[in-house]
Design a protein around this motif. Structure first.
Motif, PDB file in Angstrom:
ATOM      1  N   ASP A 283       0.799  -1.221   0.000  1.00  0.00           N
ATOM      2  CA  ASP A 283       0.000   0.000   0.000  1.00  0.00           C
ATOM      3  C   ASP A 283       0.830   1.268   0.000  1.00  0.00           C
ATOM      4  O   ASP A 283       0.279   2.364  -0.093  1.00  0.00           O
ATOM      5  CB  ASP A 283      -0.948   0.015   1.200  1.00  0.00           C
ATOM      6  CG  ASP A 283      -1.939  -1.137   1.149  1.00  0.00           C
ATOM      7  OD1 ASP A 283      -2.287  -1.565   0.028  1.00  0.00           O
ATOM      8  OD2 ASP A 283      -2.362  -1.611   2.206  1.00  0.00           O
TER       9      ASP A 283
ATOM     10  N   TYR B  39     -14.458  -3.902   5.259  1.00  0.00           N
ATOM     11  CA  TYR B  39     -14.197  -3.246   3.993  1.00  0.00           C
ATOM     12  C   TYR B  39     -14.475  -4.181   2.834  1.00  0.00           C
ATOM     13  O   TYR B  39     -14.503  -5.377   2.973  1.00  0.00           O
ATOM     14  CB  TYR B  39     -12.760  -2.719   3.916  1.00  0.00           C
ATOM     15  CG  TYR B  39     -11.713  -3.793   3.841  1.00  0.00           C
ATOM     16  CD1 TYR B  39     -11.287  -4.283   2.621  1.00  0.00           C
ATOM     17  CD2 TYR B  39     -11.151  -4.323   4.996  1.00  0.00           C
ATOM     18  CE1 TYR B  39     -10.330  -5.275   2.538  1.00  0.00           C
ATOM     19  CE2 TYR B  39     -10.187  -5.319   4.921  1.00  0.00           C
ATOM     20  CZ  TYR B  39      -9.786  -5.784   3.688  1.00  0.00           C
ATOM     21  OH  TYR B  39      -8.845  -6.762   3.610  1.00  0.00           O
TER      22      TYR B  39
ATOM     23  N   MET C 166      -5.715   4.997  -0.226  1.00  0.00           N
ATOM     24  CA  MET C 166      -6.422   5.621   0.898  1.00  0.00           C
ATOM     25  C   MET C 166      -6.166   7.124   0.925  1.00  0.00           C
ATOM     26  O   MET C 166      -5.009   7.546   0.962  1.00  0.00           O
ATOM     27  CB  MET C 166      -5.960   4.981   2.210  1.00  0.00           C
ATOM     28  CG  MET C 166      -6.303   3.509   2.306  1.00  0.00           C
ATOM     29  SD  MET C 166      -5.425   2.661   3.648  1.00  0.00           S
ATOM     30  CE  MET C 166      -3.881   2.264   2.819  1.00  0.00           C
TER      31      MET C 166
ATOM     32  N   GLU D 169      -2.572   8.308  -1.529  1.00  0.00           N
ATOM     33  CA  GLU D 169      -3.061   8.643  -2.872  1.00  0.00           C
ATOM     34  C   GLU D 169      -2.037   9.432  -3.679  1.00  0.00           C
ATOM     35  O   GLU D 169      -2.058   9.412  -4.905  1.00  0.00           O
ATOM     36  CB  GLU D 169      -4.415   9.378  -2.840  1.00  0.00           C
ATOM     37  CG  GLU D 169      -4.341  10.868  -2.568  1.00  0.00           C
ATOM     38  CD  GLU D 169      -4.312  11.243  -1.095  1.00  0.00           C
ATOM     39  OE1 GLU D 169      -4.480  12.429  -0.806  1.00  0.00           O
ATOM     40  OE2 GLU D 169      -4.117  10.370  -0.232  1.00  0.00           O
TER      41      GLU D 169
ATOM     42  N   GLU E 246      -9.729   0.408  -4.284  1.00  0.00           N
ATOM     43  CA  GLU E 246     -10.310   1.478  -3.476  1.00  0.00           C
ATOM     44  C   GLU E 246     -10.719   0.930  -2.109  1.00  0.00           C
ATOM     45  O   GLU E 246     -11.395  -0.090  -2.008  1.00  0.00           O
ATOM     46  CB  GLU E 246     -11.537   2.053  -4.184  1.00  0.00           C
ATOM     47  CG  GLU E 246     -12.210   3.154  -3.413  1.00  0.00           C
ATOM     48  CD  GLU E 246     -13.459   3.663  -4.092  1.00  0.00           C
ATOM     49  OE1 GLU E 246     -14.071   4.591  -3.556  1.00  0.00           O
ATOM     50  OE2 GLU E 246     -13.841   3.126  -5.148  1.00  0.00           O
ATOM     51  N   TYR E 247     -10.300   1.610  -1.054  1.00  0.00           N
ATOM     52  CA  TYR E 247     -10.723   1.256   0.300  1.00  0.00           C
ATOM     53  C   TYR E 247     -12.124   1.799   0.501  1.00  0.00           C
ATOM     54  O   TYR E 247     -12.365   2.990   0.323  1.00  0.00           O
ATOM     55  CB  TYR E 247      -9.757   1.858   1.318  1.00  0.00           C
ATOM     56  CG  TYR E 247     -10.175   1.631   2.749  1.00  0.00           C
ATOM     57  CD1 TYR E 247     -10.008   0.399   3.340  1.00  0.00           C
ATOM     58  CD2 TYR E 247     -10.748   2.653   3.496  1.00  0.00           C
ATOM     59  CE1 TYR E 247     -10.385   0.170   4.650  1.00  0.00           C
ATOM     60  CE2 TYR E 247     -11.136   2.443   4.812  1.00  0.00           C
ATOM     61  CZ  TYR E 247     -10.957   1.203   5.374  1.00  0.00           C
ATOM     62  OH  TYR E 247     -11.336   0.981   6.664  1.00  0.00           O
TER      63      TYR E 247
END
Length: 115
Positions: A37, A105, A71, A76, A97-98
């Motif tokens: 991430d 989630y 996120m 981002e 996309e979270y």
């Protein structure tokens, strides 16, 4: 060794991948998805709650995808960095996309081309 089984895959953050990969391949593993991430070591350590990074997968030809949950306010700003990071590697980066949902989630994948 099951008849008709073509792919054995795992999704991992890669922390122990270098150590475990020989045994996993011996057991039949032939595809890996890396959950990554962030490319910023301090952010990575914050997410996985331990020291280290998982960038060693770059030299591994078993890796197929890098999955990145994007996120707002966290990573981002790294989207183009991920594209640049993977552009010369034989794998795809998938931005996910979270989306919070009842304390859990769900993910929506945007696949950026096939290599």
């Amino acid at each position: 060794k099951l008849e008709g089984l073509k792919t054995i895959a795992v999704t991992t953050n890669g922390i122990n991948l270098t150590r475990l990969l020989p045994r996993l391949k011996e057991a039949g593993l032939n595809a890996i998805n890396i959950s990554l991430d962030t490319l910023v070591p301090a952010k990575f350590e914050f997410i996985v709650r331990r020291k280290g990074t998982n960038l060693s997968f770059k030299a591994n030809n078993t890796c197929r995808n890098v999955n990145c949950v994007v996120m707002r306010g966290f990573n981002e700003d790294e989207v183009l960095d991920f594209v640049d990071f993977t552009k010369d590697l034989p794998l795809d980066v998938r931005f996910i996309e979270y989306m919070p949902f009842d304390g859990k989630y769900c993910c929506f994948e945007i696949l950026l081309g096939q290599k």
